[in-house]
Write a protein that holds these residues in place. Structure first.
Motif, PDB file in Angstrom:
ATOM      1  N   ASN A  66       0.663  -1.060   0.022  1.00 34.65           N
ATOM      2  CA  ASN A  66       0.012   0.145  -0.097  1.00 34.65           C
ATOM      3  C   ASN A  66       0.647   1.298  -0.130  1.00 34.65           C
ATOM      4  O   ASN A  66       0.646   2.175  -0.633  1.00 34.65           O
ATOM      5  N   GLY A  67       2.121   1.278   0.730  1.00 34.01           N
ATOM      6  CA  GLY A  67       2.802   2.409   0.663  1.00 34.01           C
ATOM      7  C   GLY A  67       3.585   2.485  -0.941  1.00 34.01           C
ATOM      8  O   GLY A  67       3.635   3.654  -1.277  1.00 34.01           O
ATOM      9  N   ALA A  68       3.734   1.453  -1.471  1.00 30.46           N
ATOM     10  CA  ALA A  68       4.362   1.521  -2.835  1.00 30.46           C
ATOM     11  C   ALA A  68       3.143   2.228  -3.703  1.00 30.46           C
ATOM     12  O   ALA A  68       3.333   2.953  -4.660  1.00 30.46           O
ATOM     13  N   VAL A  69       1.899   1.743  -3.423  1.00 36.55           N
ATOM     14  CA  VAL A  69       0.753   2.230  -4.350  1.00 36.55           C
ATOM     15  C   VAL A  69       0.850   4.024  -3.979  1.00 36.55           C
ATOM     16  O   VAL A  69       0.756   4.596  -5.039  1.00 36.55           O
ATOM     17  N   ASN A  70       0.735   4.276  -2.847  1.00 36.35           N
ATOM     18  CA  ASN A  70       0.607   5.745  -2.440  1.00 36.35           C
ATOM     19  C   ASN A  70       2.149   6.300  -2.866  1.00 36.35           C
ATOM     20  O   ASN A  70       1.618   7.615  -3.391  1.00 36.35           O
ATOM     21  N   ASN A  71       3.094   5.869  -2.854  1.00 36.24           N
ATOM     22  CA  ASN A  71       4.065   6.673  -3.333  1.00 36.24           C
ATOM     23  C   ASN A  71       4.058   6.642  -4.756  1.00 36.24           C
ATOM     24  O   ASN A  71       4.736   7.743  -5.204  1.00 36.24           O
ATOM     25  N   SER A  72       3.768   5.799  -5.580  1.00 35.65           N
ATOM     26  CA  SER A  72       3.593   5.988  -7.080  1.00 35.65           C
ATOM     27  C   SER A  72       2.521   7.122  -7.629  1.00 35.65           C
ATOM     28  O   SER A  72       2.817   7.761  -8.378  1.00 35.65           O
ATOM     29  N   VAL A  73       1.560   7.283  -6.573  1.00 37.68           N
ATOM     30  CA  VAL A  73       0.592   8.456  -6.777  1.00 37.68           C
ATOM     31  C   VAL A  73       1.398   9.779  -6.577  1.00 37.68           C
ATOM     32  O   VAL A  73       1.407  10.714  -6.989  1.00 37.68           O
ATOM     33  N   ASP A  74       2.069   9.671  -5.215  1.00 44.25           N
ATOM     34  CA  ASP A  74       2.659  11.130  -4.630  1.00 44.25           C
ATOM     35  C   ASP A  74       3.835  11.455  -5.352  1.00 44.25           C
ATOM     36  O   ASP A  74       4.283  12.473  -5.478  1.00 44.25           O
ATOM     37  N   MET A  75       4.983  10.380  -5.443  1.00 40.90           N
ATOM     38  CA  MET A  75       6.091  10.807  -5.877  1.00 40.90           C
ATOM     39  C   MET A  75       6.188  10.573  -7.623  1.00 40.90           C
ATOM     40  O   MET A  75       6.931  11.581  -7.985  1.00 40.90           O
ATOM     41  N   LEU A  76       5.214   9.860  -8.087  1.00 38.77           N
ATOM     42  CA  LEU A  76       5.630   9.809  -9.597  1.00 38.77           C
ATOM     43  C   LEU A  76       4.427  10.385 -10.588  1.00 38.77           C
ATOM     44  O   LEU A  76       4.471  10.454 -11.645  1.00 38.77           O
ATOM     45  N   GLY A  77       3.341  10.792  -9.636  1.00 34.10           N
ATOM     46  CA  GLY A  77       2.212  11.264 -10.260  1.00 34.10           C
ATOM     47  C   GLY A  77       1.460  10.378 -11.187  1.00 34.10           C
ATOM     48  O   GLY A  77       0.721  10.803 -12.065  1.00 34.10           O
ATOM     49  N   VAL A  78       1.534   8.985 -10.805  1.00 33.61           N
ATOM     50  CA  VAL A  78       0.733   8.069 -11.433  1.00 33.61           C
ATOM     51  C   VAL A  78      -0.774   8.124 -10.776  1.00 33.61           C
ATOM     52  O   VAL A  78      -1.158   8.382  -9.586  1.00 33.61           O
ATOM     53  N   ALA A  79      -1.626   7.890 -11.850  1.00 29.52           N
ATOM     54  CA  ALA A  79      -3.024   8.043 -11.552  1.00 29.52           C
ATOM     55  C   ALA A  79      -3.311   6.797 -10.470  1.00 29.52           C
ATOM     56  O   ALA A  79      -2.741   5.769 -10.468  1.00 29.52           O
ATOM     57  N   ARG A  80      -4.042   7.163  -9.544  1.00 30.90           N
ATOM     58  CA  ARG A  80      -4.399   6.133  -8.492  1.00 30.90           C
ATOM     59  C   ARG A  80      -5.136   4.647  -9.205  1.00 30.90           C
ATOM     60  O   ARG A  80      -4.510   3.688  -8.678  1.00 30.90           O
ATOM     61  N   GLU A  81      -5.721   4.801 -10.360  1.00 34.78           N
ATOM     62  CA  GLU A  81      -6.358   3.597 -10.891  1.00 34.78           C
ATOM     63  C   GLU A  81      -5.223   2.746 -11.316  1.00 34.78           C
ATOM     64  O   GLU A  81      -5.103   1.676 -11.351  1.00 34.78           O
ATOM     65  N   GLU A  82      -4.189   3.494 -11.866  1.00 34.46           N
ATOM     66  CA  GLU A  82      -3.077   2.736 -12.579  1.00 34.46           C
ATOM     67  C   GLU A  82      -2.139   2.057 -11.328  1.00 34.46           C
ATOM     68  O   GLU A  82      -1.606   1.050 -11.567  1.00 34.46           O
ATOM     69  N   ALA A  83      -1.894   2.938 -10.561  1.00 37.82           N
ATOM     70  CA  ALA A  83      -1.062   2.511  -9.398  1.00 37.82           C
ATOM     71  C   ALA A  83      -1.517   1.301  -8.597  1.00 37.82           C
ATOM     72  O   ALA A  83      -0.980   0.448  -8.401  1.00 37.82           O
ATOM     73  N   LEU A  84      -3.065   1.238  -8.547  1.00 30.32           N
ATOM     74  CA  LEU A  84      -3.593  -0.079  -8.322  1.00 30.32           C
ATOM     75  C   LEU A  84      -3.517  -1.160  -9.067  1.00 30.32           C
ATOM     76  O   LEU A  84      -3.323  -2.310  -8.452  1.00 30.32           O
TER      77      LEU A  84
END
Length: 376
Positions: free
Chosen positions: A309-327
């Motif tokens: 879950n930390g990796a998902v949130n980091n992908s959104v916050d650090m990389l600007g990945v859309a949450r759907e894609e991070a999931l």
């Protein structure tokens, strides 16, 4: 047993839905119809497909290499379930052949007993490159032998992943591994581009923790990284903790690869799920935790305290990945990599592996096969 859950929001692997009902029976999704013959459980939050982690060395204070057993696997699984992991591959790093046998036996027992979350095993080594060994012990790095091939060929281990360095394992051996059901990943390797491509042509389908412990990409020497980014078919595991890969490099990789070919991994070590900053020992070397970073006293990064879950949130916050894609990077794409497409999505007949996220995107509940495994 049949149950119906109604969540404020549901992400089915592609789209969000509001006030969606999901009916589960015998561990699988059987209906999305709001009408049901059982009283529904109403959930506040967002229900998403469970996370799948293909590289888990430890958690809950346990290290898989340290006397592998089903008890160790259970401890690791429960620690990661707190962070939404519903499927994982216990990962054995480079070690003695007897430890490899013990690890295989432990995973086989876990699968036979249907231990929640255990999908197979990942052997990260021992057929690696000494110059790119990281914290893997050089004394155990070796050429592949018939005894190791026999372990990899076992048919009671679920999904089998082997990370190897292609400069030390011939293409014909890679082809033989693939033919006996192994998913071959390239990693901990100093191979040049041509050697990496030959391994891909022989059937290798993945790269272990992209950028880390592999020959870099240069203008005239594409290296392992160049082969990974160029390949349209191969999956790449990515550690998004802010330490292993610079955010800009991670963004480049995601932009270069086809959609669905970058998956999040944790490379998790024993401190995941533990509240203290205690160090631990890895092959006689102390590994020290400083916040969200692990380093051996000799200086190398030594795995992670990252959770999915930390990796998902980091992908959104650090990389600007859309949450759907991070999931999707945490669920659907790793499911596709291991060939279990009934996971990582919500559809009729899919496994009822689910995570309830609260309004702050923290894990509130984790379900495996429709059973509540963790509740905050």
């Amino acid at each position: 047993m049949k149950q119906t859950l109604i969540a404020e929001r549901v992400f089915d692997g592609e789209h969000f839905h509001h006030n969606q009902a999901i009916t589960i029976e015998d561990g699988r999704i059987v209906s999305f119809d709001k009408a049901s013959d059982v009283e529904p459980t109403v959930l506040a939050g967002t229900l998403v497909p469970g996370f799948i982690d293909v590289q888990v060395n430890g958690g809950g204070g346990a290290l898989f290499n340290d006397a592998p057993s089903i008890e160790k696997i259970e401890t690791i699984g429960l620690a990661h379930a707190k962070f939404g992991t519903t499927g994982f591959l216990p990962t054995l790093i480079t070690d003695d052949i007897q430890v490899m046998h013990d690890a295989a036996d432990a995973v086989a027992e876990a699968i036979a007993l249907k231990t929640p979350g255990v999908l197979g095993i990942h052997f990260e080594g021992p057929h690696l490159s000494v110059p790119k060994k990281g914290v893997h012990p050089a004394d155990f790095i070796r050429r592949i032998s018939d005894e190791e091939l026999a372990i990899f060929a076992r048919n009671d281990l679920g999904t089998k992943v082997v990370t190897l360095a292609p400069e030390n394992v011939a293409p014909e051996v890679i082809r033989a591994l693939v033919e006996c059901g192994v998913r071959v990943c390239l990693g901990h390797s100093n191979a040049d581009y041509d050697t990496a491509v030959k391994a891909l042509n022989a059937g290798a389908t993945g790269f272990t923790h992209l950028f880390n412990a592999m020959s870099p990409m240069d203008s005239r020497a594409p290296g392992m990284v160049g082969a990974a980014l160029e390949s349209q078919a191969a999956w790449c595991g990515l550690i998004v903790d802010g330490h292993h890969v610079h955010p800009a490099s991670a963004k480049v990789a995601i932009a270069a690869k086809p959609r669905g070919k970058v998956m999040l991994v944790t490379d998790a070590m024993p401190p995941v799920g533990m509240d203290d900053d205690a160090s631990f020992e890895l092959f006689g070397t102390q590994v020290v935790r400083q916040g969200d970073r692990l380093n051996a006293v000799t200086g190398e990064l030594a795995g992670c305290v990252l959770d999915m879950n930390g990796a998902v949130n980091n992908s959104v916050d650090m990389l600007g990945v859309a949450r759907e894609e991070a999931l999707r990077m945490a669920s659907k794409y790793p499911a596709e990599f291991i060939g279990q497409r009934q996971r990582g999505i919500f559809t009729i007949g899919a496994k009822a592996d689910m995570v309830l996220l609260d309004q702050d995107n923290r894990v509130a509940r984790t379900y495996i096969d429709g059973q509540l495994i963790y509740q905050a």
